[in-house]
Design an enzyme around this catalytic site. Structure first.
Site, PDB file in Angstrom:
ATOM      1  N   THR A  24      43.414 -66.220  72.150  1.00 43.24           N
ATOM      2  CA  THR A  24      42.731 -65.235  71.313  1.00 43.24           C
ATOM      3  C   THR A  24      43.450 -65.078  69.970  1.00 43.24           C
ATOM      4  OG1 THR A  24      42.081 -64.037  73.291  1.00 43.24           O
ATOM      5  CG2 THR A  24      41.903 -62.853  71.204  1.00 43.24           C
ATOM      6  N   GLY A  27      42.850 -69.249  66.037  1.00 43.71           N
ATOM      7  CA  GLY A  27      42.142 -69.846  64.897  1.00 43.71           C
ATOM      8  C   GLY A  27      42.249 -68.990  63.642  1.00 43.71           C
ATOM      9  N   ASP A  28      42.096 -67.695  63.808  1.00 40.47           N
ATOM     10  CA  ASP A  28      42.238 -66.787  62.666  1.00 40.47           C
ATOM     11  C   ASP A  28      43.668 -66.825  62.124  1.00 40.47           C
ATOM     12  OD1 ASP A  28      39.583 -65.959  62.828  1.00 40.47           O
ATOM     13  OD2 ASP A  28      40.065 -64.295  64.160  1.00 40.47           O
TER      14      ASP A  28
END
Length: 82
Positions: A24, A27-28
């Site tokens: 989670t 990617g950001d």
């Protein structure tokens, strides 16, 4: 070995990922760190390495915001790889 890994390795960006706990936010985290590298005038390969290091720290702990590394953590991690 995948073609993507070979490309990253040829451009000095390949890293081994630590054991991951949660993907989670990875990617950001990668995208934000890559932009930081570019805005700091790092070469594309340096920015990719910087971003990969940030994302590898991110996946090593749970949560989204809580898993993001600090700049100090990231700098220490990158120094440990040299």
């Amino acid at each position: 070995m995948s073609q993507r890994y070979r490309w990253l390795q040829q451009h000095g960006c390949a890293m081994l990922l630590p054991p991951h706990i949660a993907p989670t936010g990875a990617g950001d985290c990668f995208t934000a760190a890559w932009m930081v590298g570019i805005l700091e005038s790092q070469s594309p390969a340096q920015a990719m390495r910087f971003a990969a290091a940030a994302a590898s720290i991110c996946v090593s702990r749970p949560g989204a915001m809580t898993s993001l590394p600090t700049r100090q953590e990231l700098d220490r991690f990158l120094q440990s790889l040299q």
